[in-house]
Design an enzyme around this catalytic site. Structure first.
Site, PDB file in Angstrom:
ATOM      1  N   ARG A  52      -3.863  -0.418   6.499  1.00  0.00           N
ATOM      2  CA  ARG A  52      -5.083  -0.939   5.890  1.00  0.00           C
ATOM      3  C   ARG A  52      -5.187  -0.686   4.390  1.00  0.00           C
ATOM      4  O   ARG A  52      -5.498  -1.596   3.623  1.00  0.00           O
ATOM      5  CB  ARG A  52      -6.324  -0.325   6.563  1.00  0.00           C
ATOM      6  CG  ARG A  52      -6.758  -1.019   7.813  1.00  0.00           C
ATOM      7  CD  ARG A  52      -7.295  -0.002   8.781  1.00  0.00           C
ATOM      8  NE  ARG A  52      -6.206   0.863   9.187  1.00  0.00           N
ATOM      9  CZ  ARG A  52      -5.361   0.560  10.190  1.00  0.00           C
ATOM     10  NH1 ARG A  52      -5.578  -0.497  10.908  1.00  0.00           N
ATOM     11  NH2 ARG A  52      -4.339   1.351  10.481  1.00  0.00           N
ATOM     12  N   THR A  53      -4.978   0.559   3.980  1.00  0.00           N
ATOM     13  CA  THR A  53      -5.254   0.890   2.579  1.00  0.00           C
ATOM     14  C   THR A  53      -4.317   0.109   1.657  1.00  0.00           C
ATOM     15  O   THR A  53      -4.758  -0.550   0.706  1.00  0.00           O
ATOM     16  CB  THR A  53      -5.119   2.408   2.348  1.00  0.00           C
ATOM     17  OG1 THR A  53      -5.934   3.067   3.316  1.00  0.00           O
ATOM     18  CG2 THR A  53      -5.561   2.795   0.950  1.00  0.00           C
ATOM     19  N   LYS A  81      15.280  11.552  -4.446  1.00  0.00           N
ATOM     20  CA  LYS A  81      16.356  12.203  -5.210  1.00  0.00           C
ATOM     21  C   LYS A  81      15.863  13.448  -5.932  1.00  0.00           C
ATOM     22  O   LYS A  81      16.590  14.037  -6.718  1.00  0.00           O
ATOM     23  CB  LYS A  81      16.924  11.207  -6.235  1.00  0.00           C
ATOM     24  CG  LYS A  81      17.588   9.999  -5.608  1.00  0.00           C
ATOM     25  CD  LYS A  81      18.179   9.078  -6.660  1.00  0.00           C
ATOM     26  CE  LYS A  81      17.291   7.895  -6.918  1.00  0.00           C
ATOM     27  NZ  LYS A  81      17.780   6.972  -7.943  1.00  0.00           N
ATOM     28  N   ARG A 102      -0.877   7.213  -2.466  1.00  0.00           N
ATOM     29  CA  ARG A 102      -1.161   7.976  -1.240  1.00  0.00           C
ATOM     30  C   ARG A 102      -0.018   8.959  -1.020  1.00  0.00           C
ATOM     31  O   ARG A 102       1.157   8.563  -1.085  1.00  0.00           O
ATOM     32  CB  ARG A 102      -1.290   7.062  -0.023  1.00  0.00           C
ATOM     33  CG  ARG A 102      -1.266   7.862   1.279  1.00  0.00           C
ATOM     34  CD  ARG A 102      -1.466   7.042   2.505  1.00  0.00           C
ATOM     35  NE  ARG A 102      -2.849   6.603   2.634  1.00  0.00           N
ATOM     36  CZ  ARG A 102      -3.351   6.060   3.749  1.00  0.00           C
ATOM     37  NH1 ARG A 102      -2.581   5.911   4.815  1.00  0.00           N
ATOM     38  NH2 ARG A 102      -4.604   5.671   3.798  1.00  0.00           N
ATOM     39  N   HIS A 131     -10.363  10.572   0.750  1.00  0.00           N
ATOM     40  CA  HIS A 131      -9.974   9.162   0.860  1.00  0.00           C
ATOM     41  C   HIS A 131     -11.178   8.364   0.312  1.00  0.00           C
ATOM     42  O   HIS A 131     -11.906   7.724   1.068  1.00  0.00           O
ATOM     43  CB  HIS A 131      -9.687   8.829   2.317  1.00  0.00           C
ATOM     44  CG  HIS A 131      -8.944   7.546   2.553  1.00  0.00           C
ATOM     45  ND1 HIS A 131      -8.741   6.585   1.573  1.00  0.00           N
ATOM     46  CD2 HIS A 131      -8.358   7.050   3.674  1.00  0.00           C
ATOM     47  CE1 HIS A 131      -8.057   5.577   2.076  1.00  0.00           C
ATOM     48  NE2 HIS A 131      -7.809   5.840   3.349  1.00  0.00           N
TER      49      HIS A 131
HETATM   50  N1   CP Z   1      -8.024   3.727   7.228  1.00  0.00           N
HETATM   51  C1   CP Z   1      -6.791   3.922   6.703  1.00  0.00           C
HETATM   52  O1   CP Z   1      -6.624   4.652   5.721  1.00  0.00           O
HETATM   53  O2   CP Z   1      -5.809   3.239   7.342  1.00  0.00           O
HETATM   54  P1   CP Z   1      -4.273   3.260   6.907  1.00  0.00           P
HETATM   55  O3   CP Z   1      -3.773   4.658   7.139  1.00  0.00           O
HETATM   56  O4   CP Z   1      -3.602   2.247   7.784  1.00  0.00           O
HETATM   57  O5   CP Z   1      -4.209   2.907   5.453  1.00  0.00           O
END
Ligand code: CP
Length: 305
Positions: A52-53, A81, A102, A131
């Site tokens: 999603r993100t 590396k 991320r 998040h």
């Molecule tokens: N909600 C969320 O962060 O989903 P993903 O881990 O798929 O990005």
């Protein structure tokens, strides 16, 4: 208020006015703006899996006319590396206009933002910490479903210890008059320092391990996955992995207008038999990710005020 050039690292960096402004701009982004970010490049640096993100940021950028570079797996980056996240961010700064990062390491988004002085950095999730963009789309979803956030009783169910979406959202909700119910086994309960912060600003917090003991009170039930990847001890994960499984039996224990949210992915904690009920809004919630991330990209790139 200007968001131009601003890093989005922690929800704690947002005032209530900031949050309301993002929600307002998000509503404007429901419409088409196909050229708003033409000529701009988004770098997605994902050292941890995501559906999603990453895809909703990329979709948001495409829908606003921008372009995307990046990677979705540490193994295909030079971190494999031995390159540091600091140096990686410094490279992406030279190749793009905005970065989304991320990683599984708490604090790494802040580090990337410090390394990157000329363009904004957005935290797409740093370990069990924060998040913030998920929180903004969660707030947007709650506001759309319930109109007013004030007065809501919101339950969080699942892995509250390691759940960064819960941590960020609970802190953001503390700007409103809400009651929060934390539903988890003791070992996965909300960390004390978050509870302390919430109580200090007058939020009523309730803790239980029994969802049915409190579900009748709730306006929103925010379910989360028990996250295998965050458990230092695999045996601990085995103990809790099936702690909650919501199915149609929930329906006789809730109010008629309860909405069920989940940041997704789910791995069994919500049965698909709930998907078609009026209570389930988790797919709509994921869809709102594109709208809210369009707003965030346009704001930090200075294309909307
Ligand atoms: N909600 C969320 O962060 O989903 P993903 O881990 O798929 O990005």
């Amino acid at each position: 208020m200007t968001f131009k050039g601003r890093d989005i690292v922690s929800i704690r960096d947002f005032t209530k006015e900031d949050l309301l402004h993002v929600l307002k701009v998000s509503k404007e982004m429901e419409g088409d703006k196909p050229q708003l970010l033409a000529g701009k490049i988004l770098a997605t640096l994902f050292f941890e899996p995501s559906t999603r993100t990453r895809l909703s940021f990329e979709s948001a950028m495409c829908r606003l006319g921008g372009k995307i570079i990046g990677f979705s797996d540490e193994k295909v980056s030079s971190v494999k590396k031995g390159e540091t996240i600091w140096d990686t961010a410094k490279m992406a700064e030279r190749y793009s206009d905005v970065i989304v990062i991320r990683t599984p390491i708490e604090g790494s988004a802040r580090l990337a933002a410090e390394a990157t002085t000329s363009i904004p950095v957005i935290n797409g999730g740093d370990g069990a910490n924060q998040h913030p963009t998920q929180t903004l789309l969660d707030l947007y979803t709650i506001q759309k479903a319930k109109k007013n956030i004030d007065g809501l009783k919101i339950g969080f169910l699942g892995d509250l210890k390691y759940g960064r979406t819960v941590h960020s959202l609970a802190i953001a909700l503390s700007y409103w008059k809400v009651d929060l119910y934390f539903i988890a086994p003791d070992a996965l309960q909300m960390p004390d320092h978050y509870l302390k912060d919430l109580k200090e600003v007058g939020i009523k917090c309730y803790q239980t391990d029994d969802v049915f003991a409190v579900s009748k009170n709730l306006d929103i039930l925010y379910v989360t996955r028990i996250q295998q990847e965050r458990f230092p001890d695999p045996m601990e994960y085995e103990k809790y992995k099936n702690a909650y499984r919501l199915d149609r039996s929930l329906l006789s224990h809730i109010k008629g207008d309860l909405k069920i949210m989940h940041p997704l992915p789910r791995v069994g904690e919500i049965s698909p038999e709930l998907d078609e009920t009026k209570h389930a809004i988790y797919f709509e919630q994921a869809g709102n990710g594109v709208t809210v991330r369009k707003a965030l990209l346009a704001l930090v790139l200075g294309k909307v005020e």
